[in-house]
Structures are given as structure tokens and as C-alpha cells.
Design a protein around this motif. Structure first.
Motif, mmCIF file in Angstrom:
data_model
loop_
_atom_site.group_PDB
_atom_site.id
_atom_site.type_symbol
_atom_site.label_atom_id
_atom_site.label_comp_id
_atom_site.label_asym_id
_atom_site.label_seq_id
_atom_site.Cartn_x
_atom_site.Cartn_y
_atom_site.Cartn_z
ATOM 1 N N TYR A 143 0.822 -1.214 0.000
ATOM 2 C CA TYR A 143 0.000 0.000 0.000
ATOM 3 C C TYR A 143 0.855 1.264 0.000
ATOM 4 C CZ TYR A 143 -4.406 -2.551 0.600
ATOM 5 O OH TYR A 143 -5.502 -3.355 0.422
ATOM 6 N N GLY A 144 2.180 1.089 0.068
ATOM 7 C CA GLY A 144 3.102 2.170 -0.228
ATOM 8 C C GLY A 144 3.332 3.242 0.819
ATOM 9 N N TRP A 145 2.866 3.025 2.057
ATOM 10 C CA TRP A 145 3.063 4.060 3.065
ATOM 11 C C TRP A 145 4.543 4.092 3.441
ATOM 12 C CZ3 TRP A 145 -1.616 6.372 4.444
ATOM 13 C CH2 TRP A 145 -1.480 7.502 5.251
ATOM 14 N N PRO A 146 5.179 5.269 3.462
ATOM 15 C CA PRO A 146 6.594 5.339 3.852
ATOM 16 C C PRO A 146 6.789 4.798 5.272
ATOM 17 C CG PRO A 146 5.879 7.412 2.863
ATOM 18 C CD PRO A 146 4.641 6.581 3.081
ATOM 19 N N MET A 147 7.759 3.902 5.440
ATOM 20 C CA MET A 147 7.922 3.183 6.706
ATOM 21 C C MET A 147 8.119 4.112 7.902
ATOM 22 S SD MET A 147 7.753 0.160 8.007
ATOM 23 C CE MET A 147 8.008 -1.006 6.671
ATOM 24 N N ASP A 148 8.909 5.189 7.748
ATOM 25 C CA ASP A 148 9.140 6.061 8.904
ATOM 26 C C ASP A 148 7.858 6.742 9.358
ATOM 27 O OD1 ASP A 148 9.137 7.592 6.563
ATOM 28 O OD2 ASP A 148 10.635 9.005 7.304
ATOM 29 N N ASP A 149 7.027 7.157 8.413
ATOM 30 C CA ASP A 149 5.753 7.796 8.760
ATOM 31 C C ASP A 149 4.758 6.761 9.304
ATOM 32 O OD1 ASP A 149 4.243 10.248 8.902
ATOM 33 O OD2 ASP A 149 3.034 9.510 7.213
ATOM 34 N N ALA A 150 4.747 5.565 8.720
ATOM 35 C CA ALA A 150 3.876 4.490 9.217
ATOM 36 C C ALA A 150 4.223 4.162 10.665
ATOM 37 C CB ALA A 150 4.018 3.244 8.339
ATOM 38 N N ALA A 151 5.514 4.130 10.978
ATOM 39 C CA ALA A 151 5.968 3.839 12.340
ATOM 40 C C ALA A 151 5.525 4.940 13.306
ATOM 41 C CB ALA A 151 7.483 3.676 12.363
ATOM 42 N N ARG A 152 5.694 6.193 12.896
ATOM 43 C CA ARG A 152 5.303 7.323 13.749
ATOM 44 C C ARG A 152 3.815 7.272 14.070
ATOM 45 N NH1 ARG A 152 2.605 11.734 12.834
ATOM 46 N NH2 ARG A 152 2.604 11.465 10.574
ATOM 47 N N ILE A 153 2.986 7.066 13.056
ATOM 48 C CA ILE A 153 1.529 7.019 13.248
ATOM 49 C C ILE A 153 1.135 5.825 14.121
ATOM 50 C CG2 ILE A 153 -0.678 6.654 12.052
ATOM 51 C CD1 ILE A 153 0.615 8.274 9.678
ATOM 52 N N ALA A 154 1.710 4.661 13.833
ATOM 53 C CA ALA A 154 1.373 3.448 14.586
ATOM 54 C C ALA A 154 1.714 3.605 16.059
ATOM 55 C CB ALA A 154 2.120 2.251 14.002
ATOM 56 N N LEU A 155 2.941 4.013 16.335
ATOM 57 C CA LEU A 155 3.398 4.091 17.722
ATOM 58 C C LEU A 155 2.683 5.187 18.499
ATOM 59 C CD1 LEU A 155 7.153 3.439 17.003
ATOM 60 C CD2 LEU A 155 5.660 1.993 18.410
ATOM 61 N N ARG A 189 2.678 -5.617 20.632
ATOM 62 C CA ARG A 189 3.933 -6.054 20.031
ATOM 63 C C ARG A 189 3.884 -5.718 18.543
ATOM 64 N NH1 ARG A 189 4.832 -12.236 21.032
ATOM 65 N NH2 ARG A 189 4.484 -11.427 23.127
ATOM 66 N N PHE A 190 4.825 -4.898 18.096
ATOM 67 C CA PHE A 190 4.951 -4.628 16.664
ATOM 68 C C PHE A 190 5.923 -5.646 16.104
ATOM 69 C CE2 PHE A 190 3.311 -0.600 18.157
ATOM 70 C CZ PHE A 190 2.375 -0.307 17.181
ATOM 71 N N VAL A 191 5.433 -6.494 15.203
ATOM 72 C CA VAL A 191 6.245 -7.547 14.618
ATOM 73 C C VAL A 191 6.611 -7.101 13.203
ATOM 74 C CG1 VAL A 191 6.390 -9.999 14.060
ATOM 75 C CG2 VAL A 191 5.030 -9.238 16.026
ATOM 76 N N LEU A 192 7.890 -6.828 13.036
ATOM 77 C CA LEU A 192 8.379 -6.204 11.807
ATOM 78 C C LEU A 192 9.201 -7.217 11.027
ATOM 79 C CD1 LEU A 192 9.102 -3.175 13.969
ATOM 80 C CD2 LEU A 192 7.294 -3.296 12.237
ATOM 81 N N PHE A 193 8.861 -7.357 9.762
ATOM 82 C CA PHE A 193 9.411 -8.450 8.966
ATOM 83 C C PHE A 193 10.888 -8.275 8.644
ATOM 84 C CE2 PHE A 193 9.935 -11.020 5.084
ATOM 85 C CZ PHE A 193 9.544 -12.238 5.604
ATOM 86 N N GLY A 194 11.342 -7.074 8.372
ATOM 87 C CA GLY A 194 12.730 -6.880 7.968
ATOM 88 C C GLY A 194 13.468 -5.908 8.860
ATOM 89 N N ALA A 195 14.783 -5.878 8.681
ATOM 90 C CA ALA A 195 15.641 -5.005 9.480
ATOM 91 C C ALA A 195 15.315 -3.533 9.244
ATOM 92 C CB ALA A 195 17.109 -5.281 9.159
ATOM 93 N N ASP A 196 14.976 -3.153 8.014
ATOM 94 C CA ASP A 196 14.658 -1.752 7.724
ATOM 95 C C ASP A 196 13.399 -1.308 8.467
ATOM 96 O OD1 ASP A 196 16.860 -1.656 6.064
ATOM 97 O OD2 ASP A 196 15.698 -1.776 4.199
ATOM 98 N N ALA A 197 12.388 -2.157 8.476
ATOM 99 C CA ALA A 197 11.153 -1.831 9.192
ATOM 100 C C ALA A 197 11.425 -1.735 10.692
ATOM 101 C CB ALA A 197 10.081 -2.884 8.917
ATOM 102 N N TYR A 198 12.199 -2.673 11.222
ATOM 103 C CA TYR A 198 12.531 -2.643 12.653
ATOM 104 C C TYR A 198 13.267 -1.352 12.987
ATOM 105 C CZ TYR A 198 14.177 -3.992 17.249
ATOM 106 O OH TYR A 198 14.420 -4.018 18.595
ATOM 107 N N ALA A 199 14.233 -0.983 12.160
ATOM 108 C CA ALA A 199 15.019 0.239 12.401
ATOM 109 C C ALA A 199 14.131 1.481 12.377
ATOM 110 C CB ALA A 199 16.139 0.354 11.369
ATOM 111 N N ALA A 200 13.183 1.540 11.449
ATOM 112 C CA ALA A 200 12.276 2.693 11.362
ATOM 113 C C ALA A 200 11.404 2.794 12.612
ATOM 114 C CB ALA A 200 11.403 2.591 10.106
ATOM 115 N N PHE A 201 10.895 1.662 13.095
ATOM 116 C CA PHE A 201 10.066 1.666 14.304
ATOM 117 C C PHE A 201 10.912 1.997 15.528
ATOM 118 C CE2 PHE A 201 6.657 0.202 11.782
ATOM 119 C CZ PHE A 201 5.494 0.257 12.535
ATOM 120 N N GLU A 202 12.132 1.487 15.578
ATOM 121 C CA GLU A 202 13.009 1.791 16.711
ATOM 122 C C GLU A 202 13.329 3.285 16.761
ATOM 123 O OE1 GLU A 202 16.545 -0.626 18.785
ATOM 124 O OE2 GLU A 202 16.958 -0.067 16.698
ATOM 125 N N GLU A 203 13.591 3.884 15.613
ATOM 126 C CA GLU A 203 13.871 5.325 15.541
ATOM 127 C C GLU A 203 12.640 6.130 15.970
ATOM 128 O OE1 GLU A 203 15.455 9.018 15.081
ATOM 129 O OE2 GLU A 203 16.559 7.120 15.102
#
Length: 185
Positions: A134-146, A160-174
């Protein structure tokens, strides 16, 4: 794995992994409006959960959601063969540069937690809704979700946010780190 407390002492955890392997009360499915399965997280949940999930989704389509589940809403079914009790299906918005749909993405998380509360779920696993095809930028998706989950008034004890890849995990951690710094400042 990273932990942080949200409102009402809810624990927010970040995990890199496969959402279909989470031992929680409810797994949130980033579904399409048809509720009939699809690609990404949706397809994985339907494949691993088995035909019981699709059977309940068909019943929902035949009754309350004849035109499909609206974007931003959520509904629960059995989890079938998954190591959870329920699957909460939510339909995320497709990202559009020409229109701000962030309220719909926030609604996915808020409505999923309302459904979890109605079920009595204490632990809920979320994917990064709308951040795949659905194309939502990961950093913005993480901000809205959290931020949405942290501000929710809910009886859920752990999200629990279960993130499939390292990039998604890094965006949520940031994003989680930024929220923590805002609380301090």
C-alpha cells in the motif's frame, strides 16, 4: 527486542520476525477490504491459519460486510491454526501524496485495539499496516502506529509490533526513540 511503556502501563515491544509465529491473544492482519486473503501479511496469515479464518471471513462478507470491510475499520475472526486466539482484520489506506490519509491509518490501530478490548485480549501483535504494497513510507507508518497505540485508552497489556525486515525494525526503533525524547522534553 525493544520495550517501552505506553498509556495505562501498556508495554510496547518491537520484534523483528514473522507475525504468524507470535504467541499472543490476537494477531492483527493488514487485510484488504474483501477479507478473502491476499499478498504479504494477509496471505501469510490466511495460509498459516488455515481455512477456518477464510470461512469466518466469508460469513462476515455474507452478513455485515457485503461490500467489504471499510478502510480504517477492524473486525475479528478465529485465528485457526495460528498460535493466537483471534485475528483482528483491519484495512489500511493506500498511501497517496495528493491526499492526507493518516487519520485512516491511525484508525486501523485504534479500532483494532477497541476490537481487542471487546474480546478481552491482553496481548496484541501488529504488523506495519499499509507499509507494504500500500506504499506508506515506513518512517511515517511507524510514527503514526506508535503514537496512536501509545495514546490509546485500552485494557491491552502488551502491544507487540512484529516487523518483517531489518529496515522496518530500524524505522520503528527510531520512531519509538523520538517519542521517548518528546516525553522527556
Amino acid at each position: 527486542m525493544r520495550h517501552v511503556e505506553g498509556r495505562d502501563h501498556m508495554e510496547i515491544t518491537l520484534v523483528q520476525g514473522d507475525i504468524t509465529e507470535q504467541h499472543v491473544d490476537a494477531i492483527v492482519n493488514a487485510a484488504n477490504s474483501s477479507l478473502m486473503g491476499g499478498g504479504g501479511v494477509d496471505g501469510a496469515i490466511h495460509r498459516r491459519g488455515g481455512p477456518e479464518i477464510l470461512e469466518e471471513c466469508r460469513a462476515l462478507r455474507a452478513s455485515r460486510y457485503g461490500k467489504g470491510l471499510p478502510t480504517g475499520q477492524a473486525v475479528a475472526t478465529t485465528a485457526g491454526r495460528l498460535p493466537a486466539r483471534w485475528v483482528i482484520h483491519t484495512v489500511g489506506p493506500v498511501h497517496a501524496k495528493s491526499e492526507d490519509r493518516s487519520h485512516l491509518l491511525a484508525s486501523c490501530y485504534a479500532e483494532s485495539l477497541k476490537v481487542a478490548d471487546s474480546l478481552g485480549a491482553e496481548t496484541v501483535a501488529f504488523p506495519a499496516v499499509s507499509a507494504g504494497i500500500y506504499g506508506w513510507p515506513m518512517d511515517d507508518a511507524a510514527r503514526i502506529a506508535l503514537s496512536t497505540v501509545r495514546e490509546a485508552s485500552t485494557g491491552v497489556a502488551e502491544v507487540r509490533f512484529v516487523l518483517f525486515g531489518a529496515d522496518a525494525y530500524a524505522a520503528f526503533e527510531e520512531a519509538l526513540g523520538r517519542l521517548g525524547r518528546e516525553d522527556e522534553g
